[in-house]
Design a protein around this motif. Structure first.
Motif, PDB file in Angstrom:
ATOM      1  N   VAL A   1       0.822  -1.212   0.000  1.00 41.31           N
ATOM      2  CA  VAL A   1       0.000   0.000   0.000  1.00 41.31           C
ATOM      3  C   VAL A   1       0.856   1.262   0.000  1.00 41.31           C
ATOM      4  O   VAL A   1       1.792   1.387   0.790  1.00 41.31           O
ATOM      5  CB  VAL A   1      -0.943  -0.007   1.218  1.00 41.31           C
ATOM      6  CG1 VAL A   1      -1.625   1.337   1.398  1.00 41.31           C
ATOM      7  CG2 VAL A   1      -1.974  -1.121   1.080  1.00 41.31           C
ATOM      8  N   HIS A   2       0.514   2.204  -0.891  1.00 40.87           N
ATOM      9  CA  HIS A   2       1.176   3.505  -0.952  1.00 40.87           C
ATOM     10  C   HIS A   2       0.207   4.667  -0.778  1.00 40.87           C
ATOM     11  O   HIS A   2       0.634   5.827  -0.794  1.00 40.87           O
ATOM     12  CB  HIS A   2       1.904   3.663  -2.299  1.00 40.87           C
ATOM     13  CG  HIS A   2       3.227   2.953  -2.360  1.00 40.87           C
ATOM     14  ND1 HIS A   2       3.342   1.586  -2.280  1.00 40.87           N
ATOM     15  CD2 HIS A   2       4.503   3.432  -2.486  1.00 40.87           C
ATOM     16  CE1 HIS A   2       4.619   1.242  -2.371  1.00 40.87           C
ATOM     17  NE2 HIS A   2       5.338   2.340  -2.488  1.00 40.87           N
TER      18      HIS A   2
ATOM     19  N   SER B   1      -7.990   7.449  -5.043  1.00 41.43           N
ATOM     20  CA  SER B   1      -8.001   8.828  -5.537  1.00 41.43           C
ATOM     21  C   SER B   1      -6.697   9.575  -5.245  1.00 41.43           C
ATOM     22  O   SER B   1      -6.459  10.652  -5.800  1.00 41.43           O
ATOM     23  CB  SER B   1      -9.169   9.598  -4.919  1.00 41.43           C
ATOM     24  OG  SER B   1      -9.087   9.597  -3.502  1.00 41.43           O
ATOM     25  N   ARG B   2      -5.852   9.036  -4.405  1.00 40.93           N
ATOM     26  CA  ARG B   2      -4.570   9.670  -4.078  1.00 40.93           C
ATOM     27  C   ARG B   2      -3.497   9.344  -5.127  1.00 40.93           C
ATOM     28  O   ARG B   2      -2.368   9.806  -5.026  1.00 40.93           O
ATOM     29  CB  ARG B   2      -4.141   9.225  -2.680  1.00 40.93           C
ATOM     30  CG  ARG B   2      -3.075  10.064  -1.995  1.00 40.93           C
ATOM     31  CD  ARG B   2      -3.440  11.520  -1.824  1.00 40.93           C
ATOM     32  NE  ARG B   2      -4.532  11.759  -0.912  1.00 40.93           N
ATOM     33  CZ  ARG B   2      -4.399  11.925   0.406  1.00 40.93           C
ATOM     34  NH1 ARG B   2      -3.212  11.833   0.971  1.00 40.93           N
ATOM     35  NH2 ARG B   2      -5.453  12.195   1.155  1.00 40.93           N
TER      36      ARG B   2
ATOM     37  N   ARG C   1      -2.681   0.027  -5.447  1.00 42.60           N
ATOM     38  CA  ARG C   1      -1.940  -0.080  -4.182  1.00 42.60           C
ATOM     39  C   ARG C   1      -2.534   0.839  -3.107  1.00 42.60           C
ATOM     40  O   ARG C   1      -1.857   1.686  -2.529  1.00 42.60           O
ATOM     41  CB  ARG C   1      -0.465   0.219  -4.417  1.00 42.60           C
ATOM     42  CG  ARG C   1       0.175  -0.825  -5.333  1.00 42.60           C
ATOM     43  CD  ARG C   1       1.625  -0.514  -5.612  1.00 42.60           C
ATOM     44  NE  ARG C   1       2.119  -1.296  -6.725  1.00 42.60           N
ATOM     45  CZ  ARG C   1       3.113  -2.188  -6.641  1.00 42.60           C
ATOM     46  NH1 ARG C   1       3.689  -2.420  -5.491  1.00 42.60           N
ATOM     47  NH2 ARG C   1       3.510  -2.843  -7.711  1.00 42.60           N
ATOM     48  N   HIS C   2      -3.807   0.615  -2.838  1.00 41.19           N
ATOM     49  CA  HIS C   2      -4.489   1.335  -1.774  1.00 41.19           C
ATOM     50  C   HIS C   2      -5.053   0.327  -0.776  1.00 41.19           C
ATOM     51  O   HIS C   2      -5.034  -0.877  -1.021  1.00 41.19           O
ATOM     52  CB  HIS C   2      -5.617   2.209  -2.346  1.00 41.19           C
ATOM     53  CG  HIS C   2      -6.731   1.423  -2.959  1.00 41.19           C
ATOM     54  ND1 HIS C   2      -6.693   0.955  -4.261  1.00 41.19           N
ATOM     55  CD2 HIS C   2      -7.932   1.018  -2.474  1.00 41.19           C
ATOM     56  CE1 HIS C   2      -7.803   0.297  -4.539  1.00 41.19           C
ATOM     57  NE2 HIS C   2      -8.572   0.320  -3.469  1.00 41.19           N
ATOM     58  N   ILE C   3      -5.530   0.823   0.353  1.00 40.87           N
ATOM     59  CA  ILE C   3      -6.116  -0.055   1.364  1.00 40.87           C
ATOM     60  C   ILE C   3      -7.367  -0.714   0.796  1.00 40.87           C
ATOM     61  O   ILE C   3      -8.287  -0.035   0.349  1.00 40.87           O
ATOM     62  CB  ILE C   3      -6.485   0.732   2.637  1.00 40.87           C
ATOM     63  CG1 ILE C   3      -5.238   1.317   3.297  1.00 40.87           C
ATOM     64  CG2 ILE C   3      -7.253  -0.159   3.606  1.00 40.87           C
ATOM     65  CD1 ILE C   3      -4.419   0.348   4.091  1.00 40.87           C
TER      66      ILE C   3
END
Length: 331
Positions: A196-197, A202-203, A232-234
């Motif tokens: 995760v980054h 949306s980031r 690579r998000h939660i």
């Protein structure tokens, strides 16, 4: 193996053990607080903030977690990037192991210029007692990475796992085949992580900008240095389970690893450095002796009663507050 049903997928517990916050400078695009909040909102069993060669992000993550402590487990960890081996996610199981991890990072920081860390696999092995490790493969695992796993396994044995993720980048199939082969041939168990980054998809634009700054390039020239998508998000346990319908045991291991990590930052208290000189004399006793020796020099004709009483009062107060080490440091 038959895949899980939709109901089973939704009920599968999952812990995200590979998370880069903005304390992974110019890599992570979300604050630790945002990551912890999102993990709780999405129903994760646990989250670990694992910034690159630093524990800098864990305090803010811990502070945010205190609000959700009854619903979300918080795992202390970091990502180690040795100069001569694969990156490894690292988690202390208790306070003593946490101290070793801090010593390891301090060693690496002292060797390198500010902002860098120079550690080697031999350093990790020397400080590895009580630590759990997840080896992080390159985008396309190869024979060289396999050999590194062979080198590491004798040292860490049942404290070593292999990370596997599905990032929709065109290499998921190769990673899956490699991971299954490592499990079968080397006996190193696989565990799912999403590297995760960012807390939300949306980031991704901000993450791209950070990547360009890190590589000193413009976004139109960044090419493959950017992540190809916002995967690579939660993600929720259900989302992660749907990515690995035939490997529920890989997801189950995330919870098993998280639950082995019993250390919490709440165990730490401010502790002044020990000023014991190795003579066997306690710090308070040493301070008392030095004080009276100094007073005798200051008043060679005898210590006045008023001064003697004042010294006795001060020494008693210092003893009650436990400040003897501080005065010895000043001395």
């Amino acid at each position: 193996m038959i895949g899980q049903t939709a109901i089973e997928q939704e009920s599968t517990p999952y812990a995200e053990l590979h998370v880069s916050s903005n304390f992974s400078f110019l890599c992570g695009a979300s604050h630790a607080e945002e990551l912890v909040l999102t993990a709780e909102t999405k129903g994760l069993h646990a989250i670990a903030i694992t910034d690159h060669n630093t524990l800098a992000g864990i305090v803010r993550g811990h502070s945010a977690h205190c609000t959700y402590a009854d619903r979300l487990k918080y795992v202390v960890g970091c990502r180690l990037d040795p100069m001569d081996g694969p990156s490894m996610l690292c988690y202390p199981t208790d306070r003593t192991a946490y101290a070793r991890l801090c010593q390891l990072l301090t060693l690496g920081k002292r060797r390198a210029p500010k902002g860098s860390c120079e550690i080697y696999v031999s350093d990790i092995i020397a400080h590895g007692d009580g630590l759990l490790f997840i080896a992080v493969p390159p985008q396309v695992p190869d024979e060289a990475f396999r050999n590194e796993l062979i080198r590491l396994k004798p040292y860490f044995r049942d404290r070593l796992w292999l990370a596997v993720g599905r990032f929709m980048d065109g290499f998921d199939g190769e990673r899956l085949v490699f991971t299954e082969a490592i499990e079968n041939d080397l006996g190193i168990p696989a565990v799912v992580t999403n590297d995760v980054h960012m807390h939300l998809r949306s980031r991704k634009p901000l993450q791209d900008v950070l990547t360009c700054i890190r590589h000193h390039c413009q976004i139109e020239d960044a090419g493959y240095r950017l992540f190809p998508n916002g995967e690579r998000h939660i993600k929720s346990p259900g989302e992660m389970a749907r990515l690995f319908p035939d490997h529920p045991h890989w997801l189950a291991r995330t919870v098993e690893i998280a639950d082995q990590c019993r250390f919490a930052l709440s165990e730490l208290r401010y502790e002044y450095p020990d000023e014991n000189d190795g003579s066997g004399e306690g710090t308070q006793e040493r301070l008392v002796r030095l004080t009276w020796e100094g007073a005798a020099k200051r008043y060679p004709d005898g210590i006045p009663d008023k001064v003697r009483k004042l010294i006795e009062v001060e020494l008693k107060l210092i003893d009650e507050l436990g400040y003897a080490s501080y005065f010895l440091t000043v001395h």
